[in-house]
Design an enzyme around this catalytic site. Structure first.
Site, PDB file in Angstrom:
ATOM      1  N   GLU B  75       0.822  -1.211   0.000  1.00 43.41           N
ATOM      2  CA  GLU B  75       0.000   0.000   0.000  1.00 43.41           C
ATOM      3  C   GLU B  75       0.855   1.259   0.000  1.00 43.41           C
ATOM      4  O   GLU B  75       0.597   2.186  -0.762  1.00 43.41           O
ATOM      5  CB  GLU B  75      -0.918  -0.004   1.228  1.00 43.41           C
ATOM      6  CG  GLU B  75      -1.971   1.087   1.199  1.00 43.41           C
ATOM      7  CD  GLU B  75      -1.834   2.104   2.299  1.00 43.41           C
ATOM      8  OE1 GLU B  75      -0.942   1.962   3.149  1.00 43.41           O
ATOM      9  OE2 GLU B  75      -2.609   3.062   2.280  1.00 43.41           O
ATOM     10  N   ASP B  96      -1.130  -4.684   3.069  1.00 43.27           N
ATOM     11  CA  ASP B  96      -1.501  -3.406   3.677  1.00 43.27           C
ATOM     12  C   ASP B  96      -0.888  -3.410   5.077  1.00 43.27           C
ATOM     13  O   ASP B  96      -1.333  -4.160   5.952  1.00 43.27           O
ATOM     14  CB  ASP B  96      -3.022  -3.249   3.753  1.00 43.27           C
ATOM     15  CG  ASP B  96      -3.412  -1.833   4.150  1.00 43.27           C
ATOM     16  OD1 ASP B  96      -2.506  -1.005   4.370  1.00 43.27           O
ATOM     17  OD2 ASP B  96      -4.616  -1.543   4.236  1.00 43.27           O
ATOM     18  N   ILE B  98      -0.933  -1.286   7.634  1.00 45.72           N
ATOM     19  CA  ILE B  98      -1.969  -1.038   8.646  1.00 45.72           C
ATOM     20  C   ILE B  98      -3.270  -0.758   7.919  1.00 45.72           C
ATOM     21  O   ILE B  98      -3.436   0.293   7.298  1.00 45.72           O
ATOM     22  CB  ILE B  98      -1.645   0.172   9.557  1.00 45.72           C
ATOM     23  CG1 ILE B  98      -0.304  -0.014  10.257  1.00 45.72           C
ATOM     24  CG2 ILE B  98      -2.754   0.351  10.603  1.00 45.72           C
ATOM     25  CD1 ILE B  98       0.084   1.160  11.146  1.00 45.72           C
ATOM     26  N   ASP B  99      -4.207  -1.690   7.991  1.00 43.94           N
ATOM     27  CA  ASP B  99      -5.543  -1.412   7.478  1.00 43.94           C
ATOM     28  C   ASP B  99      -6.337  -0.823   8.649  1.00 43.94           C
ATOM     29  O   ASP B  99      -6.380  -1.410   9.734  1.00 43.94           O
ATOM     30  CB  ASP B  99      -6.205  -2.701   6.959  1.00 43.94           C
ATOM     31  CG  ASP B  99      -7.494  -2.387   6.215  1.00 43.94           C
ATOM     32  OD1 ASP B  99      -7.412  -1.740   5.157  1.00 43.94           O
ATOM     33  OD2 ASP B  99      -8.575  -2.751   6.707  1.00 43.94           O
ATOM     34  N   THR B 101      -6.035   2.938   9.231  1.00 42.55           N
ATOM     35  CA  THR B 101      -5.085   3.938   9.771  1.00 42.55           C
ATOM     36  C   THR B 101      -5.816   5.027  10.557  1.00 42.55           C
ATOM     37  O   THR B 101      -5.268   5.532  11.543  1.00 42.55           O
ATOM     38  CB  THR B 101      -4.253   4.590   8.646  1.00 42.55           C
ATOM     39  OG1 THR B 101      -5.094   4.912   7.548  1.00 42.55           O
ATOM     40  CG2 THR B 101      -3.144   3.666   8.187  1.00 42.55           C
ATOM     41  N   ASP B 225      -6.275  -3.767   0.557  1.00 42.83           N
ATOM     42  CA  ASP B 225      -7.218  -3.727   1.675  1.00 42.83           C
ATOM     43  C   ASP B 225      -8.013  -5.030   1.787  1.00 42.83           C
ATOM     44  O   ASP B 225      -8.393  -5.429   2.881  1.00 42.83           O
ATOM     45  CB  ASP B 225      -8.246  -2.591   1.482  1.00 42.83           C
ATOM     46  CG  ASP B 225      -7.616  -1.208   1.489  1.00 42.83           C
ATOM     47  OD1 ASP B 225      -6.740  -0.973   2.327  1.00 42.83           O
ATOM     48  OD2 ASP B 225      -8.001  -0.379   0.634  1.00 42.83           O
TER      49      ASP B 225
END
Lengths: 279, 279
Positions: B75, B96, B98-99, B101, B225
């Site tokens: 990402e 990803d 950190i999905d 954020t 995501d």
């Protein structure tokens, strides 16, 4: 006439409240993992379960056995009889056996037992127990708020545009009410970082208390949904008021909670205010 | 030309993927409890953190050390360079870091590390690790989906009016996009039991997989995501498609997931469909 309840007696009430919450939580958790039979109430979205009724009866009997003279306001009792709440100065136990019944039916984990005690019409004890997540939120007036004995502190956000709101679609299906709620969600989305919706009033207030969201607004909730969570949020440093900005009315079925006094005053102007009657 | 990867090799890739997820989770959890500095990306609602970038670099290096020839779609790399995704038949790690954020910045617990591996353009491994809640969701093609090693099974709801939807406001702030998303939330509220919004695409898909919600629809998400969550949901028995009802396009930035084939076909007609471009 205001009643005088010694601190020691408030402590004894608190100890029983905790015991009641733990036992109610066991009943809720056991039922959560079982197959459930469901009946409908006001609308298909407002689900009531056998567990809801069983937990309320269990809790009512446990409290009455120790405090036969205390008042009792339970969600199921009022939902069934349609009677109006009368909040007096007497010690009053205000119970929602399962806050988040739609979550409960859909196996969403945000379900809780909510118990508030008022004396002289003010909340002095608040307990929200989310048994599936094993989170016990507690507060006593003037003594802080805790989750599993860890002290809670609301966020320090002061700007609306940097805030994250919590808001719900709710269970009312009157098209005008739904439209106003949608308008408010739209306004929050335009003015803030975003919104979240978890489906439990009591837990939403605990989220603000725990700093997992910056504000929460809702129209259509009842005193048993929010009385415990309001004290927990306040004792974690959050502010609570009527969504139009005045003092919170415990019986007017609506509330606004925000993590700071600076933030809370910026929210009423962006909302369409609904009058949902009174308990 | 399709590539042939022996089962033993897929197992080795899975073992590394699990190790990568666990280590990424430690980094995320440590940062979650610390003070964070934040920079803004597309809009104020789309927050990127130092941790996001650090986790991606860490993970990229770990994968490249063992599989230098595998493809990598992250990402942060794509968000920074603006380059288009090219999905080939080669084994491809899609990350990803950190999905969720916005949740991360607001200390909301629904944050996750998402890792999917495709071979011949099909997801074969999906891992979503929510380190704050300590939930590790895993799936391998044809081998079921699990949360902390417990097998997942999506709900069996088949009627739209009895279903609970998951939907998001999202981070786009284009007024026309926001209006269409609000229209969809309104439609879901009118046609279903209600909606929830948790702020993490990867976790939303895991919620459907775990039976904590019946469907999830979103416009504006990216392959990183949803790629892992899609496999987890499918392996738990859920269905996935394009929100208009056709086959899911991995690069078209939108998806619909529902717990049953009967339910999923009832959802496209109630939605306003957004074209969000492609990755």
């Amino acid at each position: 006439m205001p009643v005088d309840v010694p601190d020691k007696e408030v402590q004894a009430i608190y100890d029983l409240a905790l015991e009641v919450a733990r036992k109610a939580g066991v009943l809720i958790r056991e039922a959560f993992v079982k197959e459930k039979s469901v009946e409908t109430k006001d609308s298909e979205a407002d689900l009531v379960t056998e567990t809801d009724q069983a937990v309320e009866k269990f809790v009512h009997d446990m409290i009455k056995a120790k405090y036969p003279d205390h008042k009792f306001i339970g969600e199921e009792t009022f939902a069934e009889t349609g009677q109006k709440c009368e909040l007096t100065d007497e010690p009053t136990w205000i119970i929602d056996p399962i806050d988040g019944t739609t979550n409960f039916v859909h196996r969403v984990q945000e379900v809780s037992f909510s118990l508030g005690v008022t004396i002289n019409k003010k909340p002095v004890i608040g307990i929200v127990y989310a048994p599936v997540k094993e989170e016990m939120f507690t507060a006593r007036l003037g003594q802080g708020a805790f989750c599993n004995d860890q002290r809670l502190k609301a966020n320090s956000i002061t700007e609306l545009k940097k805030s994250l709101g919590i808001v719900e679609g709710g269970s009312a299906r009157d098209p005008a009410v739904v439209q106003d709620k949608i308008t408010n969600i739209h306004s929050i989305l335009k003015n803030c970082h975003g919104f979240r919706a978890y489906g439990s009033c009591a837990i939403n207030l605990c989220h603000v208390a725990a700093g997992r969201g910056d504000f929460y607004v809702e129209y259509g909730v009842h005193i048993w949904d929010f009385i415990a969570g309001v004290l927990i949020a306040q004792e974690a440093g959050a502010s609570v008021c009527d969504p139009e900005g005045g003092e919170l009315s415990l019986l007017r079925r609506r509330l606004l909670c925000a993590c700071t006094p600076e933030l809370i005053v910026q929210i009423p102007p962006i909302l369409t205010h609904l009058d949902m009657g009174s308990d």
